[in-house]
Motif scaffolding. Structure first.
Motif, short mmCIF file in Angstrom:
data_model
loop_
_atom_site.label_atom_id
_atom_site.label_comp_id
_atom_site.label_asym_id
_atom_site.label_seq_id
_atom_site.Cartn_x
_atom_site.Cartn_y
_atom_site.Cartn_z
N THR A 33 58.98 60.24 75.96
CA THR A 33 57.69 60.90 75.74
C THR A 33 57.78 61.90 74.58
O THR A 33 56.92 61.91 73.70
N LEU A 34 58.82 62.71 74.58
CA LEU A 34 58.97 63.74 73.54
C LEU A 34 59.28 63.13 72.17
O LEU A 34 58.82 63.64 71.14
N ALA A 63 58.57 60.33 66.72
CA ALA A 63 59.66 60.03 65.78
C ALA A 63 60.04 58.55 65.85
O ALA A 63 60.25 57.91 64.81
N LEU A 64 60.09 57.99 67.05
CA LEU A 64 60.43 56.58 67.21
C LEU A 64 59.34 55.69 66.60
O LEU A 64 59.64 54.72 65.91
N THR A 65 58.08 56.06 66.82
CA THR A 65 56.97 55.29 66.26
C THR A 65 56.99 55.34 64.74
O THR A 65 56.82 54.31 64.07
N ALA A 66 57.22 56.52 64.19
CA ALA A 66 57.25 56.67 62.73
C ALA A 66 58.42 55.88 62.13
O ALA A 66 58.25 55.18 61.12
N THR A 69 59.93 53.26 63.41
CA THR A 69 59.63 51.83 63.57
C THR A 69 58.63 51.37 62.51
O THR A 69 58.82 50.33 61.88
N ALA A 70 57.58 52.16 62.31
CA ALA A 70 56.56 51.81 61.32
C ALA A 70 57.15 51.79 59.91
O ALA A 70 56.84 50.88 59.11
N LEU A 71 57.99 52.76 59.59
CA LEU A 71 58.63 52.79 58.26
C LEU A 71 59.53 51.58 58.04
O LEU A 71 59.50 50.97 56.97
N LEU A 72 60.30 51.23 59.05
CA LEU A 72 61.16 50.05 58.93
C LEU A 72 60.33 48.79 58.75
O LEU A 72 60.64 47.95 57.91
N TYR A 73 59.28 48.67 59.52
CA TYR A 73 58.43 47.48 59.43
C TYR A 73 57.75 47.40 58.06
O TYR A 73 57.72 46.35 57.43
N ALA A 74 57.24 48.55 57.59
CA ALA A 74 56.50 48.56 56.32
C ALA A 74 57.41 48.36 55.11
O ALA A 74 57.04 47.67 54.16
N THR A 75 58.59 48.94 55.13
CA THR A 75 59.46 48.87 53.95
C THR A 75 60.41 47.68 53.97
O THR A 75 60.83 47.23 52.91
N LEU A 95 67.61 55.63 69.67
CA LEU A 95 66.53 56.00 70.59
C LEU A 95 66.00 54.83 71.42
O LEU A 95 65.69 55.01 72.60
N PRO A 96 65.89 53.62 70.87
CA PRO A 96 65.41 52.52 71.71
C PRO A 96 66.30 52.22 72.92
O PRO A 96 65.86 51.57 73.87
N GLN A 97 67.53 52.72 72.93
CA GLN A 97 68.39 52.51 74.09
C GLN A 97 67.86 53.24 75.32
O GLN A 97 68.28 52.95 76.44
#
Length: 178
Positions: free
Chosen positions: A34-35, A39-42, A44-50, A94-96
């Motif tokens: 939750t906390l 950061a995890l979403t950002a 993930t989005a950066l990895l996907y976009a770049t 973090l995904p762990q």
């Protein structure tokens, strides 16, 4: 009657893990997810976009009693500078937290390995962090890491887990600065 695991070189009692450890893992993983979700979403989005393609990697690991499972990680190996930053900040692991929620991992324990020649590690769930990570991170020789893993397996308790978790951010910071 406790179960035992035997090999020609090792006979060890399987430690009984109190239900409080599993409750602690579930609550801790849920709170951390939750906390750290922004950061995890950002990341993930950066990895996907770049990088395109899958932002996650799955690695084979041996869990409790040798049961195979796959750990979740952010894909950093072939992602250049972004991957190096994610790895250095320990965001790649973090995904762990999802593995912890699924009961495949614990917040604290020996690090997961695909195969192990140290059967005592299979007596507890692998962890996201552990005793050797807070002792010296990857600066220790393999033999000392194995001794610290064995010490954890033989003597872990919830207070030890709390102390290891409290020391993990500082140990990760020390590793980044060094």
């Amino acid at each position: 009657m406790p179960l035992t695991l035997s090999t020609p070189l090792l006979r060890a009692r399987i430690p009984t893990v109190p239900p409080a450890k599993r409750v602690f893992d579930l609550a801790g993983a849920a709170i951390l997810l939750t906390l750290l979700a922004p950061a995890l979403t950002a990341a993930t989005a950066l990895l996907y976009a770049t990088q395109g393609g899958r932002p996650f990697a799955r690695e084979a690991a041996a869990g409790l009693a040798g049961r195979p499972f796959r750990t979740w990680r952010l894909r950093t190996a072939d992602t250049g500078r972004l991957g190096a930053v994610l790895d250095r900040c320990a965001l790649d692991a973090l995904p762990q937290l999802l593995n912890v929620l699924r009961g495949e991992m614990s917040l604290v324990g020996p690090r997961p390995e695909a195969r192990t020649d140290r059967p005592e590690r299979l007596l507890v769930r692998p962890g996201m962090t552990g005793l050797w990570q807070v002792s010296a991170r990857s600066d220790l020789p393999w033999e000392e890491m194995a001794l610290l893993d064995r010490h954890y397996v033989e003597s872990h308790w919830l207070g030890m887990d709390l102390a290891i978790l409290a020391q993990t951010p500082r140990a990760a910071y020390r590793q980044r600065v060094a």
